[in-house]
Design a protein around this motif. Sequence first.
Motif, PDB file in Angstrom:
ATOM      1  N   ALA A  82       0.800  -1.215   0.000  1.00 46.84           N
ATOM      2  CA  ALA A  82       0.000   0.000   0.000  1.00 46.84           C
ATOM      3  C   ALA A  82       0.839   1.274   0.000  1.00 46.84           C
ATOM      4  N   THR A  83       2.073   1.219   0.497  1.00 42.18           N
ATOM      5  CA  THR A  83       2.914   2.417   0.350  1.00 42.18           C
ATOM      6  C   THR A  83       3.496   2.449  -1.061  1.00 42.18           C
ATOM      7  N   ALA A  84       3.830   1.270  -1.602  1.00 37.08           N
ATOM      8  CA  ALA A  84       4.350   1.226  -2.978  1.00 37.08           C
ATOM      9  C   ALA A  84       3.342   1.902  -3.908  1.00 37.08           C
ATOM     10  N   GLU A  85       2.085   1.542  -3.714  1.00 40.86           N
ATOM     11  CA  GLU A  85       1.036   2.101  -4.559  1.00 40.86           C
ATOM     12  C   GLU A  85       0.875   3.608  -4.332  1.00 40.86           C
ATOM     13  N   ALA A  86       0.865   3.992  -3.056  1.00 41.79           N
ATOM     14  CA  ALA A  86       0.618   5.405  -2.735  1.00 41.79           C
ATOM     15  C   ALA A  86       1.762   6.318  -3.172  1.00 41.79           C
ATOM     16  N   TYR A  87       2.980   5.796  -3.203  1.00 42.68           N
ATOM     17  CA  TYR A  87       4.145   6.643  -3.530  1.00 42.68           C
ATOM     18  C   TYR A  87       4.690   6.365  -4.931  1.00 42.68           C
ATOM     19  N   LEU A 213      -0.283  -2.793  12.482  1.00 39.04           N
ATOM     20  CA  LEU A 213       0.706  -2.009  11.758  1.00 39.04           C
ATOM     21  C   LEU A 213       0.694  -0.623  12.381  1.00 39.04           C
ATOM     22  N   TYR A 214       1.841  -0.176  12.865  1.00 41.61           N
ATOM     23  CA  TYR A 214       1.988   1.216  13.300  1.00 41.61           C
ATOM     24  C   TYR A 214       2.247   2.023  12.036  1.00 41.61           C
ATOM     25  N   ILE A 215       1.472   3.066  11.842  1.00 38.15           N
ATOM     26  CA  ILE A 215       1.690   3.952  10.687  1.00 38.15           C
ATOM     27  C   ILE A 215       1.830   5.380  11.214  1.00 38.15           C
ATOM     28  N   ARG A 216       3.016   5.942  11.041  1.00 41.56           N
ATOM     29  CA  ARG A 216       3.262   7.304  11.522  1.00 41.56           C
ATOM     30  C   ARG A 216       2.283   8.274  10.864  1.00 41.56           C
ATOM     31  N   LYS A 217       1.799   9.217  11.681  1.00 44.04           N
ATOM     32  CA  LYS A 217       0.875  10.239  11.177  1.00 44.04           C
ATOM     33  C   LYS A 217       1.535  10.945   9.995  1.00 44.04           C
ATOM     34  N   GLY A 218       0.795  11.104   8.917  1.00 41.95           N
ATOM     35  CA  GLY A 218       1.324  11.806   7.753  1.00 41.95           C
ATOM     36  C   GLY A 218       1.784  10.881   6.639  1.00 41.95           C
ATOM     37  N   VAL A 219       1.995   9.588   6.979  1.00 35.50           N
ATOM     38  CA  VAL A 219       2.383   8.637   5.930  1.00 35.50           C
ATOM     39  C   VAL A 219       1.145   8.314   5.106  1.00 35.50           C
ATOM     40  N   LYS A 220       1.302   8.451   3.793  1.00 33.65           N
ATOM     41  CA  LYS A 220       0.180   8.124   2.895  1.00 33.65           C
ATOM     42  C   LYS A 220       0.176   6.622   2.739  1.00 33.65           C
ATOM     43  N   ILE A 221      -0.976   6.020   2.895  1.00 37.96           N
ATOM     44  CA  ILE A 221      -1.033   4.576   2.671  1.00 37.96           C
ATOM     45  C   ILE A 221      -2.444   4.232   2.222  1.00 37.96           C
ATOM     46  N   ARG A 222      -2.554   3.359   1.231  1.00 39.89           N
ATOM     47  CA  ARG A 222      -3.864   2.922   0.757  1.00 39.89           C
ATOM     48  C   ARG A 222      -4.360   1.803   1.662  1.00 39.89           C
ATOM     49  N   SER A 223      -5.633   1.456   1.492  1.00 36.56           N
ATOM     50  CA  SER A 223      -6.181   0.299   2.201  1.00 36.56           C
ATOM     51  C   SER A 223      -5.732  -0.973   1.501  1.00 36.56           C
ATOM     52  N   LEU A 224      -5.576  -2.018   2.281  1.00 36.04           N
ATOM     53  CA  LEU A 224      -5.297  -3.328   1.694  1.00 36.04           C
ATOM     54  C   LEU A 224      -6.600  -4.118   1.647  1.00 36.04           C
ATOM     55  N   GLN A 230     -14.009   0.585   9.371  1.00 37.07           N
ATOM     56  CA  GLN A 230     -13.247   0.292  10.592  1.00 37.07           C
ATOM     57  C   GLN A 230     -11.802   0.780  10.476  1.00 37.07           C
ATOM     58  N   GLU A 231     -11.138   0.877  11.623  1.00 32.08           N
ATOM     59  CA  GLU A 231      -9.729   1.322  11.683  1.00 32.08           C
ATOM     60  C   GLU A 231      -9.544   2.625  10.888  1.00 32.08           C
ATOM     61  N   ARG A 232     -10.390   3.586  11.216  1.00 31.84           N
ATOM     62  CA  ARG A 232     -10.339   4.897  10.564  1.00 31.84           C
ATOM     63  C   ARG A 232     -10.275   4.791   9.045  1.00 31.84           C
ATOM     64  N   LYS A 233     -11.117   3.938   8.510  1.00 32.46           N
ATOM     65  CA  LYS A 233     -11.299   3.719   7.061  1.00 32.46           C
ATOM     66  C   LYS A 233     -10.065   3.141   6.388  1.00 32.46           C
ATOM     67  N   ARG A 234      -9.124   2.647   7.167  1.00 34.69           N
ATOM     68  CA  ARG A 234      -7.917   2.134   6.526  1.00 34.69           C
ATOM     69  C   ARG A 234      -7.837   0.613   6.509  1.00 34.69           C
ATOM     70  N   ARG A 235      -8.662  -0.055   7.347  1.00 34.35           N
ATOM     71  CA  ARG A 235      -8.609  -1.514   7.341  1.00 34.35           C
ATOM     72  C   ARG A 235     -10.015  -2.017   7.668  1.00 34.35           C
ATOM     73  N   ALA A 236     -10.726  -2.437   6.605  1.00 31.87           N
ATOM     74  CA  ALA A 236     -12.115  -2.849   6.770  1.00 31.87           C
ATOM     75  C   ALA A 236     -12.220  -4.210   7.448  1.00 31.87           C
ATOM     76  N   GLY A 237     -13.395  -4.488   7.980  1.00 31.62           N
ATOM     77  CA  GLY A 237     -13.673  -5.782   8.609  1.00 31.62           C
ATOM     78  C   GLY A 237     -14.054  -5.597  10.065  1.00 31.62           C
ATOM     79  N   THR A 238     -15.109  -6.299  10.495  1.00 32.72           N
ATOM     80  CA  THR A 238     -15.539  -6.230  11.890  1.00 32.72           C
ATOM     81  C   THR A 238     -14.357  -6.557  12.787  1.00 32.72           C
ATOM     82  N   GLU A 239     -14.117  -5.734  13.771  1.00 31.77           N
ATOM     83  CA  GLU A 239     -12.929  -5.884  14.604  1.00 31.77           C
ATOM     84  C   GLU A 239     -12.915  -7.216  15.360  1.00 31.77           C
TER      85      GLU A 239
END
Length: 395
Positions: A82-87, A213-224, A230-239
């Motif tokens: 997801a970072t490969a894609e975003a960057y 996954l810890y993701i530092r604030k400001g890092v662009k990352i797509r959803s997988l 869920q997970e602030r729209k970054r990782r779907a699925g019932t927790e």
Amino acid sequence: MSKLIYLDNAATTKTSKTVLDAMLPYFSEYYGNASSIYSIGTKSKEAINRSRETIAGTLGAAANEIYFTAGGSEADNWALKATAEAYRSKGNHIITSKIEHHAILHTCEYLEKQSFEVTYVDVDENGIIKLEELKKAIRPETILISVMFANNEIGSIQPVKEIGEIAHEHGILFHTDAVQAFGQVPINVDELHIDMLSSSAHKINGPKGIGFLYIRKGVKIRSLIHGGAQERKRRAGTENVPGIVGYGKAAEEAVGTMQERTAKEIELRDYLIDRILKEVPYTRLNGHRTNRLPNNANFSFQFVEGESMLIMLDMEGICGSSGSACTSGSLDPSHVLLAIGLPHEIAHGSLRLTLSAETTKEDIDFTIEKIKEIVARLRSMSPLYEDFVKKSQKK
Ligand SMILES: *Cc1c(COP(=O)(O)O)cnc(C)c1O
């Protein structure tokens, strides 16, 4: 059979009683969906938030930088894909090491098929990454450096802070697979310049199938995983509420008891290493002598086949792991042992023993005696060893 001596804690660990007890109510009592507004749903939501805060606290991170996943492999896949894609518009080059876990290496191979370029940096004979080579690999189009915190086979701990500094000097993101290191060595994401960090509960006495996954604030990352918010729209699925609760508890315990526990493990590990090297001839230790995970020992015994050793240890109630991948249907020895320069035949005779807080000196003494017997027995059946002995007698 007598007592089980479990020395494969790098593969997985026993879920601790306190972790299990913390999880149980979230299966039967507070089973509500964390996204719902009635009160048992709210209970789930609150439990998730507490766990997120606990985990963030152990890393010096903010709670909203922790994203729960279904384990270490997912976190690794997510960080890379997801970072490969975003960057991608910035560049298509990724740097990693030759001794990463397959969750990283196979993801890199996948990305290479998607027109990304990957440099696999070498390690030295102790399994420590060559920083000069890492620096030389950097190009204007490098977007990500991913180097594991500590190796799962040989235990070597990487110079993470230096790697983070190099990455940031060049404006490159730094991801680390810390599945083996989290809860075993102190980690502060700011001090070490880490932008992303993968981790998994079942390696630290938590349940299987939950990681973050810890993701530092400001890092662009797509959803997988696409779907709900869920997970602030970054990782779907019932927790996985019980899993998340269990992970929070396991992290709190692992980090809380780290100093005392690892001091004891290091003492036992060194006792094991010293005695094996002294009492079993034609044996080497793989990985750095001191700069290694507190609970990891990895040996190569010449003229011995790792898989045969494992089977014979199992008959004595001892669980270990071998560096060769014969069990997975391949005869190739471990890529890690080859990367540190071991010839195939020596890599094939490898044994990894990884301790836990419950491992006793009696367990280790028993294991050493059994290893001595088994190695002697296997060598007595080896034509190679026979030749070797004959040749050395002639000299
Ligand atoms: C175990 C492990 C993984 C995979 O974690 P899972 O939760 O089992 O998917 C990834 N990296 C390393 C270094 C590991 O030891």
